[in-house]
Motif scaffolding. Structure first.
Motif, mmCIF file in Angstrom:
data_model
loop_
_atom_site.group_PDB
_atom_site.id
_atom_site.type_symbol
_atom_site.label_atom_id
_atom_site.label_comp_id
_atom_site.label_asym_id
_atom_site.label_seq_id
_atom_site.Cartn_x
_atom_site.Cartn_y
_atom_site.Cartn_z
ATOM 1 N N THR A 98 1.572 -6.962 8.646
ATOM 2 C CA THR A 98 1.719 -5.598 8.145
ATOM 3 C C THR A 98 3.129 -5.126 8.470
ATOM 4 O OG1 THR A 98 1.075 -4.364 10.137
ATOM 5 C CG2 THR A 98 -0.706 -5.251 8.770
ATOM 6 N N ILE B 277 -6.662 -1.211 8.674
ATOM 7 C CA ILE B 277 -5.224 -0.936 8.607
ATOM 8 C C ILE B 277 -5.023 0.439 7.975
ATOM 9 C CG2 ILE B 277 -3.012 -1.718 7.687
ATOM 10 C CD1 ILE B 277 -4.333 -4.560 7.495
ATOM 11 N N ASN B 278 -4.675 1.413 8.794
ATOM 12 C CA ASN B 278 -4.480 2.794 8.357
ATOM 13 C C ASN B 278 -2.975 3.089 8.349
ATOM 14 O OD1 ASN B 278 -5.227 6.073 9.751
ATOM 15 N ND2 ASN B 278 -5.198 5.450 7.620
ATOM 16 N N THR B 279 -2.484 3.646 7.243
ATOM 17 C CA THR B 279 -1.046 3.841 7.072
ATOM 18 C C THR B 279 -0.715 5.319 6.917
ATOM 19 O OG1 THR B 279 -0.875 1.669 6.028
ATOM 20 C CG2 THR B 279 0.963 3.182 5.670
ATOM 21 N N ASN C 217 -0.060 6.137 11.307
ATOM 22 C CA ASN C 217 -0.171 4.679 11.408
ATOM 23 C C ASN C 217 -1.129 4.322 12.546
ATOM 24 O OD1 ASN C 217 1.773 3.890 9.382
ATOM 25 N ND2 ASN C 217 3.373 4.599 10.768
ATOM 26 N N ASP D 138 0.942 -0.520 15.820
ATOM 27 C CA ASP D 138 0.481 0.018 14.533
ATOM 28 C C ASP D 138 1.555 -0.097 13.465
ATOM 29 O OD1 ASP D 138 -1.933 1.058 15.803
ATOM 30 O OD2 ASP D 138 -0.611 2.569 16.692
ATOM 31 N N HIS D 139 2.684 -0.700 13.813
ATOM 32 C CA HIS D 139 3.821 -0.781 12.897
ATOM 33 C C HIS D 139 3.860 -2.168 12.243
ATOM 34 C CE1 HIS D 139 5.958 2.526 15.481
ATOM 35 N NE2 HIS D 139 4.960 3.003 14.762
ATOM 36 N N ARG E 215 3.332 0.373 3.224
ATOM 37 C CA ARG E 215 3.126 -0.819 4.048
ATOM 38 C C ARG E 215 2.966 -2.056 3.170
ATOM 39 N NH1 ARG E 215 1.163 -1.201 9.532
ATOM 40 N NH2 ARG E 215 0.248 0.894 9.539
ATOM 41 N N GLY F 126 -5.980 5.386 4.216
ATOM 42 C CA GLY F 126 -4.990 6.419 4.503
ATOM 43 C C GLY F 126 -5.632 7.639 5.133
ATOM 44 N N LEU G 86 5.994 -2.059 7.728
ATOM 45 C CA LEU G 86 6.202 -0.722 7.193
ATOM 46 C C LEU G 86 7.484 -0.653 6.361
ATOM 47 C CD1 LEU G 86 5.108 1.345 10.304
ATOM 48 C CD2 LEU G 86 3.859 1.057 8.158
ATOM 49 N N GLN H 298 0.837 -1.199 0.000
ATOM 50 C CA GLN H 298 0.000 0.000 0.000
ATOM 51 C C GLN H 298 0.871 1.247 0.000
ATOM 52 O OE1 GLN H 298 -1.733 1.056 3.705
ATOM 53 N NE2 GLN H 298 -3.162 2.562 2.869
ATOM 54 N N HIS I 236 5.848 6.577 5.275
ATOM 55 C CA HIS I 236 5.800 5.117 5.182
ATOM 56 C C HIS I 236 4.897 4.619 4.055
ATOM 57 C CE1 HIS I 236 6.982 4.498 9.684
ATOM 58 N NE2 HIS I 236 8.033 4.473 8.892
#
Length: 576
Positions: free
Chosen positions: A519, A490-492, A473, A565-566, A503, A468, A521, A97, A501
């Motif tokens: 996931t 999953i928010n990046t 993240n 979140d990483h 992902r 997004g 990064l 992503q 970043h």
């Protein structure tokens, strides 16, 4: 939008310290966790499992260096983590992503740099390098052989919106070239000179080529001779070697991602008058209007251009014209933009005719992707989804499900096939509250993120929603009393604001009734070290990252997220 405050040296140092914090008591404990994560991986090299940017130094302006990698965090809120699953695991899908590239025409007359202290995204000191930064991210993905935990080659890259910064045709051209490969000259107007705010001599902006002590240099920013001319010089983007797809975001749809584009400012976009600064009272008034009264904002902008503010004459450029949804889809269908494919990158000739920018696509055998359009052409940064699109989405979910739940919780068995489904959108579940009527489809109702979550939870084969918009993240479990009705959001973070970043997402069957979603990064291929006396391509990409960390209006500690979140393993009940 948020008001941003210029960070003092002490505040910047505190932010840097926060970025270095980990949930581990000692460095040795952290290192053991990193080593254990790498041991579970097939190929961690080139990802943040191996190393991640780390701030160094004690001054107000921080340099970056290679720091330790970030360990894998196992999250079992939605399903248990069974022993021995690494030995039984079968990879199902592996993709990347990108999000919020914000490729920016910094010389455009329709920009509000002078509102930086009021509006989060009005101006960034590194924004002249957005195109080069995105090209360096492409180079990173090209250097990887596949997902770090399944080893599967990446089947695709999905860019989840805000690919352009101000929905200009020239920005769209740059985005398509970065993704498909080719020559780019990232500048507009007069090709022989830079015509933006960063050589204005105003203390409001970082003037990189000048010794003038602007507010940024007072905060430790360097002088970089030749920076602006180097940022605008031609270069060749490699282009992705992996098929890629596009999701639309609010910056791809409206003026500065906020004001509805009703065609009122088209002549301003392509004209020769650029506002470089206004007094504080006018700036505050315009910022408020942009956020609360779009009509008043347009009127005030036109008044300023007619002599109410300092207007710089720049070279007119027809390429700055804003694009429509139909033009957005049509540009993706250009054979010169096919690159690694597929033709149209998700968009079809029907989309180019209708402007309907939502579609389905194969992620891997047995895994379906659904790209949604969550923008609202009524304006504002946040989004929603139209009734027609929501109805279409439910028909897709029913087509690829053998059973689902009705609104009363009863099981419905009707479909003939099952596929795992991954939703993609620009906006998140919590940033889809903008239900203003779409001015182009007034009879089409609008629906919130809460409604979309409720719909997804009725279909057990929805395993993830990837998005997004927030530039941060954040991974959120959407649990349910019936485990198979749960999924992960999953928010990046963006690639314009630090931590810049992308992902990698992998889906694996653990052979025990659960799935794992990994996931990981990714950072761009740029080196960490910078040289203020160099304008080579690698150094420009490195400066893009370092300047973004030091952006005095930014909040890197808030964007980077927590360890959960990483790099994560997200457990989920297998739906079938």
């Amino acid at each position: 939008m948020r008001r941003r405050t210029f960070l003092t040296g002490a505040a910047a140092a505190a932010a840097a310290a926060t970025l270095a914090e980990t949930p581990y008591a000692t460095a040795a404990e952290r290192d053991r966790a990193v080593a254990a994560s790498a041991a579970r991986a097939v190929q961690p090299a080139g990802t943040t499992l191996e190393q991640a940017a780390q701030a160094t130094g004690t001054g107000a302006y921080k340099r970056l260096a290679a720091g330790p990698g970030w360990p894998l965090v196992v999250r079992s809120e939605l399903a248990p983590a069974g022993a021995g699953r690494d030995d039984r695991r079968t990879g199902l899908a592996s993709f990347v992503q990108f999000t919020d590239l914000h490729l920016a025409d910094t010389e455009s007359p329709v920009r509000f740099e002078y509102l930086a202290k009021y509006i989060d995204s009005a101006h960034r000191p590194h924004e002249a390098l957005t195109v080069r930064g995105a090209a360096s991210l492409v180079d990173r993905v090209n250097s990887l052989s596949g997902g770090p935990y399944t080893g599967l080659p990446f089947s695709l890259v999905m860019a989840t919106g805000d690919n352009t910064d101000n929905h200009e045709l020239v920005e769209l051209d740059w985005y398509l070239t970065v993704m498909s490969g080719g020559a780019i000259t990232p500048g507009t107007g007069d090709p022989s000179r830079y015509e933006g705010v960063q050589n204005s001599g105003s203390a409001l902006y970082w003037n990189p080529e000048s010794s003038f002590q602007d507010d940024y240099k007072a905060a430790g920013f360097p002088q970089v001779p030749g920076f602006l001319s180097a940022a605008g010089r031609p270069f060749t983007a490699t282009g992705l070697r992996t098929p890629w797809y596009t999701t639309v975001g609010n910056h791809d749809d409206s003026i500065e991602g906020t004001l509805p584009d009703l065609g009122l400012l088209n002549s301003l976009y392509t004209g020769g008058g650029k506002i470089e600064g206004v007094d504080d009272a006018t700036a505050a008034k315009l910022a408020d209007a942009i956020q609360h009264d779009p009509a008043a904002a347009v009127t005030l902008l036109l008044t300023l251009l007619e002599g109410g503010g300092p207007v710089r004459q720049v070279t007119p450029d027809a390429r700055r014209a804003p694009f429509t949804p139909e033009q957005f889809a049509r540009a993706h269908l250009d054979p010169a933009r096919t690159g690694a494919g597929p033709v149209g990158h998700g968009f079809t000739s029907a989309a180019a005719s209708s402007g309907k920018l939502y579609y389905t696509f194969p992620v891997a055998p047995g895994v379906l992707g659904v790209s949604l359009d969550t923008t609202n052409r009524a304006g504002w940064a946040d989004g929603s989804i139209g009734s027609a699109q929501l109805k279409w989405l439910e028909s897709v979910l029913q087509t690829y499900s053998t059973h689902w739940y009705d609104t009363d919780g009863n099981v419905v068995r009707r479909g003939s096939q099952d596929q795992l489904i991954v939703l993609f959108s620009h906006h998140t579940s919590t940033t889809m509250g903008n239900t203003l009527p779409d001015p182009y489809h007034l009879l089409d109702g609008r629906h919130t993120g809460t409604e979309l979550v409720a719909l997804a939870q009725r279909y057990p084969n929805v395993v993830a929603w990837v998005n997004g918009h927030t530039h941060a993240n954040l991974i959120t479990p959407h649990g349910h009393a019936v485990p198979e009705r749960s999924f992960w959001e999953i928010n990046t973070a963006s690639h314009v604001d630090f931590p810049q970043h992308a992902r990698a997402v992998e889906i694996a069957d653990n052979g025990d009734g659960t799935l794992s979603l990994f996931t990981t990064l990714l950072e761009s291929a740029a080196p960490y070290a910078t040289d203020f006396g160099s304008t080579t391509e690698p150094n420009l990409a490195a400066l893009y990252r370092e300047l973004s960390f030091n952006d005095p209006y930014a909040t890197p500690a808030a964007k980077i997220g927590g360890s959960g979140d990483h790099n994560t393993e997200l457990l989920l009940a297998k739906p079938f």
